[in-house]
Write an enzyme that holds these catalytic residues in place. Structure first.
Site, short mmCIF file in Angstrom:
data_model
loop_
_atom_site.label_atom_id
_atom_site.label_comp_id
_atom_site.label_asym_id
_atom_site.label_seq_id
_atom_site.Cartn_x
_atom_site.Cartn_y
_atom_site.Cartn_z
N PRO A 1 0.84 -1.22 0.00
CG PRO A 1 -0.68 -1.55 1.71
CD PRO A 1 0.62 -2.05 1.17
CD GLU A 2 4.08 2.77 -2.79
OE1 GLU A 2 4.42 3.78 -2.15
OE2 GLU A 2 4.87 1.89 -3.15
CG HIS B 1 -4.20 -13.99 6.56
ND1 HIS B 1 -3.19 -14.66 7.22
CD2 HIS B 1 -4.36 -14.62 5.36
CE1 HIS B 1 -2.76 -15.66 6.45
NE2 HIS B 1 -3.45 -15.66 5.33
CE LYS C 1 18.95 13.79 0.29
NZ LYS C 1 19.59 12.93 1.27
#
Ligand SMILES: [Zn+2]
Length: 273
Positions: free
Chosen positions: A2-3, A89, A148
């Protein structure tokens, strides 16, 4: 997994529980990523007053106690009628006044934890800004990236830079602005960073509007599937033709993750533009 869009969709689908009082709590299996606290009974009699999202966490605020929920790799919340049969589950059942909330998680990497009243936790305190907030803007990102040297895709997926930009969203937004995923983050021009911020926001909003969808079998709390996956142009399409130039899309590993790109539309430029 899940994002952010799925978590936002999940939060929205739990809104019918707001202002409802907890009637009962039933922990069927406490062994998630960390054990479900053994004093969850405290929730009984408390009303759920707020549901918020921070990164991929749901902050559930009850009258006296706050909680931090995370879906891990395979977790989902479902609202159902109390008489509906439990599924394998299903690890946690919370009875509200007229609906039951069930937490389902085959791989058990999710978490159900207490949170203090100020919503402070080492899990969320050091996170970067929310991608859809005004704090995530071109000036902020350009400054952050200037220090970065890692590839832009890795920097974009770093939760300390910005939260919630998973592999799918990083891959798609870099494809759409024509920047190679391995281009050193500090070499992106201001104009590229501006486009990137707009694109990240656009694609996340689109995914939220379409109900999310990173797992094929993902469904939100009402059991509806997302349609976002059908709109992807690069992610999961290595070996297929680029929709812009018909070059074959390539795949490279970056930070252990598959990274699909078009060698023609996303040329690698190692020097500052
Ligand atoms: Zn192309």
């Amino acid at each position: 997994m899940p994002e952010l869009p799925e978590v936002e969709t999940t939060k929205t689908s739990l809104l019918p529980l707001l202002q409802q009082r907890v009637q009962a709590v039933n922990v069927l299996n406490a062994s998630l990523r960390w054990p479900i606290p053994n004093d969850l009974e405290k929730l009984v009699g408390q009303r759920l007053t707020q549901l918020k999202r921070r990164s991929k966490y749901i902050l559930a605020e009850f009258e006296q106690d706050h909680m931090l929920w995370h879906l891990g790799m395979s977790g989902s919340f479902r609202l159902c009628e109390p008489n509906e049969a439990l599924r394998k589950h299903d690890h946690l059942v919370i009875d509200f006044e007229d609906l039951q909330l069930r937490y389902h998680d085959p791989r058990r990497f999710g978490c159900i934890l207490w949170l203090d009243q100020q919503n402070q936790s080492k899990l969320i305190d050091t996170l970067g800004p929310e991608p859809l907030s005004e704090d995530f803007n071109a000036a902020y990102l350009h400054e952050k990236l200037s220090k970065k040297n890692v590839g832009i895709k890795i920097a974009l997926m770093d939760n300390h830079v910005v939260v919630g930009v998973g592999n799918i969203y990083a891959t798609e937004s870099l494809f759409n602005i024509g920047v190679h995923p391995a281009q050193p983050a500090s070499t992106l021009s201001k104009a590229q960073v501006e486009k990137l911020v707009i694109e990240v926001k656009r694609i996340l909003k689109q995914a939220i509007d379409l109900g999310g969808s990173t797992l094929r079998d993902y469904s939100n709390a009402m059991g509806e599937n997302g349609y976002f996956q059908q709109t992807l142009l690069a992610y999961g399409r290595a070996g297929e033709m680029c929709v812009n130039c018909e070059t074959t899309l390539e795949n490279m590993k970056l930070g252990q993750r598959a990274s699909v790109f078009c060698p023609q539309c996303q040329p690698l430029k190692l020097k500052k533009a």
